[in-house]
Design an enzyme around this catalytic site. Structure first.
Site, PDB file in Angstrom:
ATOM      1  N   ARG A 156     -44.827 -48.013 -12.341  1.00  0.00           N
ATOM      2  CA  ARG A 156     -43.593 -47.741 -11.575  1.00  0.00           C
ATOM      3  C   ARG A 156     -43.931 -47.650 -10.092  1.00  0.00           C
ATOM      4  O   ARG A 156     -43.227 -48.165  -9.242  1.00  0.00           O
ATOM      5  CB  ARG A 156     -42.928 -46.457 -12.050  1.00  0.00           C
ATOM      6  N   ASP A 185     -45.061 -51.997 -16.886  1.00  0.00           N
ATOM      7  CA  ASP A 185     -43.748 -51.473 -17.244  1.00  0.00           C
ATOM      8  C   ASP A 185     -42.708 -52.407 -16.637  1.00  0.00           C
ATOM      9  O   ASP A 185     -43.065 -53.465 -16.093  1.00  0.00           O
ATOM     10  CB  ASP A 185     -43.581 -50.014 -16.750  1.00  0.00           C
ATOM     11  N   HIS A 249     -39.993 -52.469 -22.310  1.00  0.00           N
ATOM     12  CA  HIS A 249     -40.415 -52.241 -20.915  1.00  0.00           C
ATOM     13  C   HIS A 249     -41.007 -53.520 -20.322  1.00  0.00           C
ATOM     14  O   HIS A 249     -42.084 -53.505 -19.716  1.00  0.00           O
ATOM     15  CB  HIS A 249     -41.407 -51.072 -20.841  1.00  0.00           C
ATOM     16  N   ASP A 312     -42.665 -47.942 -27.065  1.00  0.00           N
ATOM     17  CA  ASP A 312     -41.570 -46.997 -26.883  1.00  0.00           C
ATOM     18  C   ASP A 312     -40.307 -47.688 -26.387  1.00  0.00           C
ATOM     19  O   ASP A 312     -40.362 -48.734 -25.752  1.00  0.00           O
ATOM     20  CB  ASP A 312     -41.974 -45.907 -25.870  1.00  0.00           C
ATOM     21  N   GLU A 313     -39.167 -47.072 -26.708  1.00  0.00           N
ATOM     22  CA  GLU A 313     -37.873 -47.396 -26.106  1.00  0.00           C
ATOM     23  C   GLU A 313     -37.518 -48.879 -26.111  1.00  0.00           C
ATOM     24  O   GLU A 313     -37.025 -49.413 -25.122  1.00  0.00           O
ATOM     25  CB  GLU A 313     -37.840 -46.859 -24.658  1.00  0.00           C
ATOM     26  N   TRP A 383     -44.066 -37.973 -28.307  1.00  0.00           N
ATOM     27  CA  TRP A 383     -43.531 -37.636 -26.974  1.00  0.00           C
ATOM     28  C   TRP A 383     -42.096 -37.125 -26.999  1.00  0.00           C
ATOM     29  O   TRP A 383     -41.708 -36.323 -26.165  1.00  0.00           O
ATOM     30  CB  TRP A 383     -43.648 -38.846 -26.031  1.00  0.00           C
ATOM     31  N   TYR A 409     -44.531 -33.407 -19.824  1.00  0.00           N
ATOM     32  CA  TYR A 409     -44.067 -34.422 -18.877  1.00  0.00           C
ATOM     33  C   TYR A 409     -44.089 -33.823 -17.467  1.00  0.00           C
ATOM     34  O   TYR A 409     -43.252 -32.977 -17.104  1.00  0.00           O
ATOM     35  CB  TYR A 409     -42.667 -34.913 -19.267  1.00  0.00           C
ATOM     36  N   GLU A 462     -41.595 -43.138 -11.707  1.00  0.00           N
ATOM     37  CA  GLU A 462     -40.416 -43.778 -11.108  1.00  0.00           C
ATOM     38  C   GLU A 462     -40.066 -43.168  -9.750  1.00  0.00           C
ATOM     39  O   GLU A 462     -39.669 -43.865  -8.825  1.00  0.00           O
ATOM     40  CB  GLU A 462     -39.195 -43.636 -12.023  1.00  0.00           C
TER      41      GLU A 462
HETATM   42  C1  ACM Z   1     -41.916 -42.532 -22.897  1.00  0.00           C
HETATM   43  O1  ACM Z   1     -41.692 -41.526 -22.213  1.00  0.00           O
HETATM   44  N1  ACM Z   1     -41.076 -43.541 -22.889  1.00  0.00           N
HETATM   45  C2  ACM Z   1     -43.116 -42.634 -23.717  1.00  0.00           C
END
Ligand code: ACM
Ligand code: ZN
Length: 521
Positions: A156, A185, A249, A312-313, A383, A409, A462
């Site tokens: 990021r 990412d 990502h 992830d995501e 996470w 985090y 970010e």
């Molecule tokens: C994450 O926070 N997307 C691993």
């Protein structure tokens, strides 16, 4: 009264004995030949520390800031090999401070390195005006968990090699031993891959449009940078685990190679915060050609047996509407596109096995994997709270715990105030919260708990535009986490940690590390 030793993370036992160790100048570190590499690294660290200390001291103390360390004081830190100390843990050490000298002993290089990092802490807090004064004491120490990590998101925002090396030195001071390096990412791709030059030509630069003006930022790590970081970390007994996040990502990859997406683009390297719809196309075999070259590169540059494959995501809208993805869905007789991710994960894991590597993935790699079960050796990183880790441990996977809302985090704000940096939508994550998390949760059986190999703190970047802001977010929460991962639960007490932290903060100050200084709870 003399300052307490105030070590972070708290050792297994510290017994104060009669008397004081005093050295006019720095004691000389001498030792067994087995530990020559550790001694060399620590001396290099201490030289750097002393330079910073003098800079700091000339501003902070009444003493003569120009005073140089007198090495030839007659006092010695004697480094001794003691095989009896290796009770199944090669990270164990002993540190004995007597009025006439200091003895550190360990059965292996890792233990000796840990011992000398504890000494380094004492030097940073107790070496003032050219002399070192310590209360006599005996310290016995070894870690609770083998995996004590920190993740830096270099995608990021890009952080240069010298910043990362400095972080590695501060990690080692806290006995942290895994550096998880997030290398791609939506907002950037930082790893040069032969045969895929656009990954760094296009994917490493983003156009900043959030502000009124437009400019490009970014960068990538040359192979020599990567080798340098891996070597620097290894000398500090820190393993570097690279992460290439697939198949989500993916904006930066897709900007470089639009043919790998479901729609063909156009795509751009993102500059916004968020999770984006475009991911690698599950119906396109070329995504595995890319993965093969990426894994070849990682295998060549990183000696760790682990490679983090992200996972992830992932958004599934594109796969739902893509003829190639739908064809694959039918071919495998699957009900929903989510199941395609577990097929991709399984394929990537096997590709890594063929290269002698073990995969780590974010907990989503366990979702919808009934048709394509996750290979048992795969390590799961929890996470979204701890539930993913609990589920993975029950299925026999090794687990690394890093629950976002429970203090792992480090991009979340440290205090509930609009003046504190951090995403406005995220929970507040105080130092106390970081200190209170535990990788082993009450609902785990003993057998589940045995699968938990440790934990990590993560800095997503970010909103972290510069190294100094990164340090502010990381410290002192990472100090708290280092104690969570190192020290037994019975030996952890927040009030005591807070008292030690007052002295420990001076160490960070001496090193010129930026830190948050507000309320801890
Ligand atoms: C994450 O926070 N997307 C691993
Ligand atoms: Zn597709």
């Amino acid at each position: 009264m003399m300052k307490q030793l105030a070590i972070i993370p708290q050792p297994v036992s510290t017994t104060y004995t009669e008397g004081v160790f005093y050295s006019d100048g720095l004691p000389e570190i001498k030792g067994a030949g087995e530990f020559s590499k550790e001694l060399e690294t620590v001396k290099e660290q201490l030289c750097g520390d002393i330079e910073k200390l003098h800079l700091y001291a000339s501003e902070q103390f009444s003493g003569d800031g120009e005073k140089k360390a007198n090495i030839d004081t007659g006092k010695i830190v004697n480094c001794v090999l003691d095989s009896s100390l290796n009770a199944g843990n090669d990270e164990a050490y002993k540190l004995i401070i007597k009025h006439d000298g200091i003895t550190v002993s360990a059965a292996a290089g890792k233990g000796m390195f840990n011992a000398l990092q504890t000494f380094r802490q004492l030097m940073l807090s107790h070496y003032r005006d050219g002399s070192l004064a310590l209360p006599c004491a005996e310290i016995t120490d070894y870690p609770r968990f083998p995996w004590r990590g920190f993740m830096l998101d270099c995608a990021r925002h890009f952080y240069d090699v010298s910043f990362i090396k400095n972080i590695l030195d501060i990690m080692s001071l806290h006995h942290l031993n895994r550096f998880h390096w997030h290398l791609n990412d939506d907002q950037g791709w930082r790893l040069p891959v032969p045969d895929y030059p656009w990954l760094t030509e296009v994917g490493a630069r983003k156009l900043e449009t959030r502000f009124q003006y437009e400019y490009y930022t970014g960068g990538f790590y040359a192979e020599d940078d990567i080798r340098g970081i891996v070597e620097y970390a290894a000398a500090r007994h820190i393993e570097v685990i690279p992460e290439i996040d697939l198949p989500g990502h993916a904006s930066a990859v897709l900007a470089a190679y639009p043919g790998l997406g479901c729609t063909g683009g156009p795509y751009r390297v993102e500059d916004r915060f968020g999770i984006f719809e475009d991911v690698l196309c599950a119906g396109n075999n070329e995504i595995f050609d890319l993965a093969a070259k990426v894994f070849d590169t990682l295998a060549r540059l990183f000696p760790s047996c682990y490679v983090h494959i992200g996972g992830d995501e992932v958004r599934f809208n594109r796969w739902n509407n893509c003829p190639k993805c739908q064809k694959r869905l039918k071919e495998f007789n699957l009900e929903k596109p989510e199941q395609l991710q577990s097929w991709i994960t399984g394929t990537l894991v096997q590709m890594l096995v063929r290269r002698g590597k073990i995969a780590i993935g974010w907990e989503e790699i366990l979702d919808d994997c009934d048709k394509f079960p996750l290979p048992k050796d795969t390590v799961v990183m929890s996470w979204r709270g701890s539930e993913g880790g609990i589920k993975a441990s029950k299925r026999g996977h090794k687990v690394i715990m890093s629950p976002n809302i429970d203090g792992c985090y480090l991009d979340y704000r440290q205090y509930d105030s609009p003046e504190e940096p951090g995403p406005h939508w995220a929970v507040t994550s105080t130092v106390y919260k970081s200190y209170s998390v535990d990788p082993v949760t009450p609902e785990m059986s003993e057998e589940d708990a045995a699968h938990i190999i440790g934990g990590q703190g993560h800095l997503w970047s970010e909103l972290i535009y510069a190294g100094k802001i990164a340090e502010y977010m990381i410290f002192p929460r990472l100090c708290a986490l280092s104690e969570v991962f190192w020290t037994s639960k019975e030996n952890r007490h927040f009030d005591d940690f807070s008292r030690r932290l007052k002295i420990h903060r001076e160490r960070l100050d001496c090193l010129g590390v930026q830190q948050y200084r507000g309320e801890l709870k």
